[in-house]
Design an enzyme around this catalytic site. Structure first.
Site, PDB file in Angstrom:
ATOM      1  N   ASP A 261       0.879  -1.166   0.000  1.00  0.00           N
ATOM      2  CA  ASP A 261       0.000   0.000   0.000  1.00  0.00           C
ATOM      3  C   ASP A 261       0.919   1.219   0.000  1.00  0.00           C
ATOM      4  OD1 ASP A 261      -2.073   1.760  -0.031  1.00  0.00           O
ATOM      5  OD2 ASP A 261      -3.190   0.849   1.607  1.00  0.00           O
TER       6      ASP A 261
HETATM    7  C1  BGC Z   1      -4.995   3.305  -0.041  1.00  0.00           C
HETATM    8  C2  BGC Z   1      -5.005   2.317  -1.179  1.00  0.00           C
HETATM    9  C3  BGC Z   1      -4.784   3.056  -2.476  1.00  0.00           C
HETATM   10  C4  BGC Z   1      -3.488   3.830  -2.401  1.00  0.00           C
HETATM   11  C5  BGC Z   1      -3.172   4.611  -3.651  1.00  0.00           C
HETATM   12  C6  BGC Z   1      -3.763   4.181  -0.071  1.00  0.00           C
HETATM   13  O1  BGC Z   1      -3.858   5.201   0.877  1.00  0.00           O
HETATM   14  O2  BGC Z   1      -5.076   2.622   1.179  1.00  0.00           O
HETATM   15  O3  BGC Z   1      -6.194   1.600  -1.200  1.00  0.00           O
HETATM   16  O4  BGC Z   1      -4.797   2.161  -3.543  1.00  0.00           O
HETATM   17  O5  BGC Z   1      -3.569   4.748  -1.335  1.00  0.00           O
HETATM   18  O6  BGC Z   1      -4.072   5.636  -3.825  1.00  0.00           O
END
Ligand code: BGC
Length: 729
Positions: A261
């Site tokens: 993530d």
């Molecule tokens: C989220 C993810 C997301 C990523 C990119 C993170 O803060 O938890 O689900 O894909 O950001 O935007």
């Protein structure tokens, strides 16, 4: 340069490799391409493909003509483009897309074919926008009804979530777009998501939290998966050896890439040895020259390369990661079969509308308040902020920039014309990350007074409220404050009900909520989020052009305190000192309500129709089975009403006598059948020993205990229409 031209020509299929550059041959088996590419790459090149080069891409190997990987959120449509190195919008004028319904809505359709259609359509939009990996879908289990991201997931039951995820993934990946399944693992709350350590029994991990992910990997053939921010077993989930190497890669045989993530990677050793393959979103200013915050300071970048060169981490670790990334590239960006796709096509809007129509759940319909007959209805007063709100905006990373959204109010006006009047009644404002813009108390009072005044002369009120994508509603990085609807909606509905008996309450939102006014209103409809075609899907159901067939993928409790996660004080949620304890174990969702005798407001699997269905007697193919055997259960279902409709027939199984505590019954099958008035269809389910087993913590494996089991054929988890007993020998 020359090599790149050759590579492009090959990709275009204009000639076949003359044996040598197998990795460029789109017809060669992927494993051979991976092996060949790997053999040509320097250590530095292998390391370089493991981490980001921008906010949403990782580089390929330009020297060899190996393409980069472009990623985008996910999961309900392609997110707006942002700048290379910052979260600011790029302000393009060609990145408006279709917002598809939220995944909770998809789950509420209980329709595997629609899930396939969803995966196909949404991936076509990703492909058209040049994306190789879509960040979604999500199969995190809805443990806690305030979770700010429940709307991006598929409910509280692992069987339902897994069944619904598989066709989505298969269809998307058949188009050459990888799914990146979220968020592995135990990301069941947003409060403290960046650090909380989840303490949960081995049995609950195996029975509740892993199965949907496992099904996506094994049956869905998943290509990429996203590690979550939180910790499990005291380790960050993006660097968690037991989780990523032990369970995902070794036990399940996952051969794709684990993506962090954004900002979820913490240490070089952890990322190197803990199973991470692509590091994304670690803090950077993008300036690679000052060496302080450039991409080369990522954990899997220079520091990792040094350890490899010094022999402190074996080359095999690097080769394995690089192979996984190459495999992903050959499956997507260098897959000759990847579709060109399309953006905002008619077909996509159709899919969007159909999923909305089938995911909307009719929770209550007293006195046949719905449908509202177009030819006979009087003056309709629509009240509520969500009637005019663009619900694709906000929510965090799943936010979408749509080409258009048909609002609920506009959808209703298209059907009922000028018989529809509107009064906002309450105001939710807009809040991305902070508090919402507010109206003065006087203005709020005026909105309310206007609604109450107009309510007197209306023949029917359609209240359109619920949640929205503001911070601390259905939005990333925090949870809802409590189980009640916000902005004074409870009080407003109660007040409206004092002036007008004929009220239909329509709610949007990713979670269940309290309905203290349920007895005072006639009908209740829950819509989740419906995307670009919100108004059309809703108007279809309210007017009866569409017969509702959605069923709840989560239990709607009467009170917040009834949920299992709230039985254990702050330990159970949100945790104490960054430790959260899932003391309810396997008793999540309906497993708790059913087994402990707590009556929900609306049970899991509940949803009404404008027609009625009669279930015949369930018949088993035999009265006993052995572990290697299977049984078939058949049940005839008849549409006994006057309208065509669809029914979700649910199969639950309960163990009549067990050596360990088990849920009263658990979902093991479902089928959605379409029936014309008077028509009967026989629904059939196969029962195998796996459906009877529980996870044993002593043997660390699954056990099906011989004895008597009961199959329950249900219209909802509590609406049992027939049972049949059988024995496991
Ligand atoms: C989220 C993810 C997301 C990523 C990119 C993170 O803060 O938890 O689900 O894909 O950001 O935007």
């Amino acid at each position: 340069m020359k090599k790149q031209i050759i590579a492009l020509a090959l990709l275009a299929g204009s000639f076949v490799a003359a044996g040598a550059q197998v990795y460029l041959d789109p017809k060669a088996p992927i494993e051979e391409r991976v092996k060949d590419a790997l053999s040509r790459m320097t250590t530095h090149e292998k390391v370089r493909i493991l981490y980001a080069q921008s906010k949403f891409s990782s580089p390929g190997v330009p020297r060899l003509g190996i393409r980069q990987l472009n990623m985008a959120d996910g999961p309900h449509g392609v997110r707006e483009e942002i700048e290379w190195n910052s979260w600011s919008a790029a302000k393009w004028n060609n990145d408006s897309i279709v917002a598809f319904p939220s995944l909770t809505c998809l789950a509420a359709s209980w329709n595997r074919d629609l899930s396939r259609a969803y995966g196909n359509a949404v991936s076509e939009e990703f492909a058209f926008r040049g994306k190789d990996i879509m960040l979604g879908p999500g199969t995190t289990i809805a443990r806690m009804p305030l979770n700010g991201r429940s709307f991006e997931y598929m409910g509280e039951d692992p069987y339902l979530a897994g069944e619904m995820a598989v066709p989505y993934i298969q269809a998307a990946q058949a188009n050459g777009v990888a799914c990146c399944l979220k968020h592995f693992f135990l990301n069941n709350q947003e409060v403290d998501r960046f650090g909380v350590n989840v303490n949960v029994s081995e049995r609950a991990v195996n029975e509740i939290y892993l199965p949907a992910f496992e099904k996506a990997v094994r049956q869905g053939g998943l290509w990429t998966i996203m590690g979550s921010y939180n910790k499990w077993l005291g380790e960050w989930c993006c660097e968690n050896d037991s989780l990523l190497n032990g369970i995902l890669k070794r036990r399940w045989g996952f051969d794709g890439a684990v993506v962090s993530d954004w900002g979820g990677t913490h240490t070089t050793m952890g990322a190197a040895l803990g199973g991470l393959d692509i590091e994304m979103g670690t803090d950077t200013d993008g300036k690679t020259k000052d060496k302080s915050k450039g991409y080369n300071t990522y954990k899997l970048a220079d520091a990792f390369e040094r350890l490899i060169n010094e022999g402190k981490i074996p080359m095999s670790v690097l080769d394995d990661k690089a192979a996984r990334v190459l495999r992903t590239i050959f499956r997507t960006s260098m897959n000759a079969g990847k579709v060109i796709g399309s953006q905002c096509s008619e077909a996509h809007y159709d899919v969007c509308r159909q999923i909305g129509e089938e995911g909307i759940v009719l929770l209550q319909n007293r006195g046949g308040a719905l449908p509202i007959d177009v030819s006979r209805c009087g003056r309709i007063l629509v009240v509520g902020d969500n009637a005019v709100r663009n619900m694709s905006e906000g929510g965090g990373s799943s936010e979408l920039k749509t080409k258009f959204d048909i609002s609920p109010l506009n959808g209703l006006r298209r059907v009922y014309g000028d018989r529809v009047d509107f009064a906002r009644g309450y105001y939710a404002g807009r809040a991305r990350y902070g508090s919402a813009d507010k109206l003065s108390p006087d203005s709020l009072a005026r909105l309310r007074a206007e609604a109450l005044d107009k309510a007197k002369s209306a023949d029917i009120i359609i209240f359109i409220g619920g949640m929205n994508k503001n911070f601390r509603q259905d939005c990333e990085n925090n949870d809802r404050e409590d189980y009640n609807l916000s902005y004074g909606q409870n009080e407003l509905i109660a007040d409206l009900a004092r002036v007008q008996k004929n009220i239909v309450v329509v709610t949007f939102g990713g979670n269940p909520y309290a309905m203290p006014w349920a007895q005072a209103v006639r009908a209740i409809v829950h819509c989740w989020y419906l995307g670009s075609m919100s108004g059309e899907a809703l108007a279809g159901v309210l007017s009866g052009a569409v017969n509702p067939s959605g069923k709840l993928p989560v239990t709607f409790a009467a009170r917040q305190a009834d949920y299992p996660c709230f039985q254990y004080g702050r330990e159970g949620y949100p945790g104490v000192d960054m430790q959260v304890y899932y003391n309810e174990g396997i008793f999540v969702g309906y497993r708790w309500f059913d087994t402990k005798g707590v009556r929900p407001r609306f049970p899991f699997g509940h949803g009404l129709s404008y027609t009625t269905f009669k279930y015949g007697k369930p018949v088993l193919s035999a009265t006993s089975m052995t572990a290697g055997d299977s049984l078939t259960l058949t049940v005839p279902v008849t549409n006994t009403g006057k309208r065509a409709g669809k029914e979700v027939v649910q199969l639950y199984i309960g163990d009549e006598k067990t050596s360990v505590e088990r849920p009263a019954k658990e979902l093991k099958g479902f089928e959605k059948v379409a029936l014309e008035p008077g028509e009967t269809k026989t629904v059939s389910f196969t029962i195998i020993a796996d459906d009877l087993s529980f996870y044993c913590e002593k043997t660390h494996g699954w056990v099906a205990e011989p004895g008597v089991f009961r199959a329950y054929v249900c219209a909802s988890e509590t609406d049992v229409r027939g049972t049949a007993v059988f024995e496991l020998k």
